[in-house]
Design a protein around this motif. Structure first.
Motif, short mmCIF file in Angstrom:
data_model
loop_
_atom_site.label_atom_id
_atom_site.label_comp_id
_atom_site.label_asym_id
_atom_site.label_seq_id
_atom_site.Cartn_x
_atom_site.Cartn_y
_atom_site.Cartn_z
N LYS A 34 68.92 28.48 -0.96
CA LYS A 34 70.02 29.00 -0.15
C LYS A 34 71.24 28.08 -0.20
O LYS A 34 72.38 28.55 -0.31
N ALA A 35 71.00 26.77 -0.11
CA ALA A 35 72.12 25.83 -0.15
C ALA A 35 72.78 25.84 -1.53
O ALA A 35 74.01 25.76 -1.64
N THR A 36 71.96 25.95 -2.57
CA THR A 36 72.52 26.04 -3.92
C THR A 36 73.41 27.26 -4.04
O THR A 36 74.52 27.20 -4.60
N PHE A 37 72.94 28.40 -3.52
CA PHE A 37 73.76 29.60 -3.55
C PHE A 37 75.05 29.41 -2.76
O PHE A 37 76.13 29.82 -3.20
N ALA A 38 74.96 28.77 -1.58
CA ALA A 38 76.15 28.56 -0.76
C ALA A 38 77.21 27.76 -1.51
O ALA A 38 78.40 28.10 -1.49
N HIS A 39 76.79 26.71 -2.21
CA HIS A 39 77.75 25.89 -2.95
C HIS A 39 78.31 26.65 -4.15
O HIS A 39 79.49 26.48 -4.49
N ARG A 40 77.49 27.47 -4.80
CA ARG A 40 78.00 28.29 -5.90
C ARG A 40 79.04 29.28 -5.39
O ARG A 40 80.10 29.46 -6.00
N ALA A 41 78.74 29.94 -4.28
CA ALA A 41 79.66 30.92 -3.71
C ALA A 41 80.95 30.27 -3.25
O ALA A 41 82.05 30.80 -3.46
N ALA A 42 80.84 29.09 -2.61
CA ALA A 42 82.03 28.39 -2.15
C ALA A 42 82.90 27.96 -3.32
O ALA A 42 84.13 28.12 -3.29
N ARG A 43 82.27 27.43 -4.35
CA ARG A 43 83.01 27.01 -5.54
C ARG A 43 83.74 28.19 -6.16
O ARG A 43 84.90 28.09 -6.57
N PHE A 44 83.04 29.33 -6.24
CA PHE A 44 83.65 30.54 -6.80
C PHE A 44 84.90 30.93 -6.01
O PHE A 44 85.95 31.22 -6.57
#
Length: 326
Positions: A34-44
């Motif tokens: 979930k945290a990995t996804f959050a950072h990917r989404a934020a970066r995007f």
């Protein structure tokens, strides 16, 4: 990572359609990514700006190079992360995300955007907020600043304030199917033995992060030791005493957790291999193992006691033990 497909689809559809909800609650077991996804989404978001710009194919699309470089360096001014901080000068983390951290975050939200079209706040995990911090966050979620997105990571969403949950779009990260997990582990670690990969997938319970942690934990070796107790009954206690020594003390906590991860799958396999009329004793030992695990987590048992008691449960399932019980 594995298991982000539906979450990524939902996020990209909201962005492309210009319907980005201001708060997303990323809910699911710890280790799901979930945290990995959050950072990917934020970066995007901070590298792509407003909806539809460029029609990016995935969350890993690099976007604006200058903004991406700032994100990679941890210096992007519109990306805010809250997590538990180290206590004093030690490496141990504080028990909670403090109200002071939340207040500092809120102050930054009142500033004008200095770069790009979005500001993103990641809280990992929102479960760790102090009560005052949770209430302060709630007020911000009720009246969110424009062009600000909150990504709230939660391992136990049921423990959050219902009013926080109600203001979020909830994305649930479900355990990964075992066959998918096996194929993924084969791709990640092609040098591993097939049986070991299957044992890791079974012990991980569909949680990718746990599977990666187990890769370096000699899962197959430990499973053989536990299986030997269940098959032989360990009449002289030698195997159980060795297991107790191996998982005793705080330094061996990870090995105790490994045993706890393996035993449910082992009991399930034993139950599948037996006639229906012989499944009852397996279920009895399952309940006994669960009680032992709860006592170990609460601190009532040390590692050695928990390991020996789990060994006792397995020994009771040996054919000779069942015959003797009759």
């Amino acid at each position: 990572m594995i298991g982000h497909g539906s979450a990524e689809y939902a996020f990209r559809e909201a962005w492309l359609g210009g319907r980005m909800h201001h708060a997303w609650l990323l809910a699911g077991p710890q280790g799901m990514g979930k945290a990995t996804f959050a950072h990917r989404a934020a970066r995007f978001l901070v590298t792509h700006g407003r909806a539809g710009a460029g029609g990016a194919g995935s969350l890993d699309d690099p976007g604006d190079p200058a903004a991406a470089k700032l994100v990679d360096a941890g210096n992007h001014p519109e990306l805010i992360s809250l997590a538990r901080q180290p206590k004093d000068k030690s490496k141990d983390l504080a028990r909670n995300i403090t109200i002071d951290q939340v207040r500092q975050m809120i102050r930054r939200l009142h500033l004008s955007l200095s770069l790009g079209d979005w500001r993103v706040v990641i809280i990992d995990a929102v479960d760790d907020l102090e009560t005052d911090g949770a209430n302060a966050l709630l007020k911000t979620l009720e009246e969110p600043p424009a062009q600000t997105l909150f990504l709230l990571v939660s391992h136990s969403p049921g423990r959050l304030l219902p009013t926080i949950r109600s203001r979020c779009r909830i994305v649930r990260f479900q355990p990964v199917d075992r066959d998918v997990m096996v194929a993924w582990l084969h791709e990640m670690r092609p040098m591993l033995d097939v049986e070991e990969v299957r044992a890791i997938a079974a012990a991980a319970g569909g949680v990718p992060g746990k599977a990666l942690a187990l890769i370096d934990s000699d899962v197959a070796v430990m499973e053989r030791k536990l299986t030997a107790i269940a098959e032989s009954g360990d009449p002289g206690n030698r195997l159980r005493e060795a297991l107790a020594r191996e998982v005793s003390g705080t330094s061996n906590r990870a090995r105790l957790e490994l045993v706890i991860d393996i035993v449910p799958g082992l009991l399930a396999r034993i139950a599948r291999e037996r006639p229906v009329e012989d499944v009852g004793p397996v279920l009895e030992q399952w309940d006994r193992v669960q009680r032992t695990v709860r006592d170990a987590v609460r601190g009532s048992y040390d590692g050695a006691m928990a390991g020996f008691e789990i060994g006792n449960c397995l020994a009771e399932l040996a054919p000779r033990g069942r015959e003797g019980a009759r």
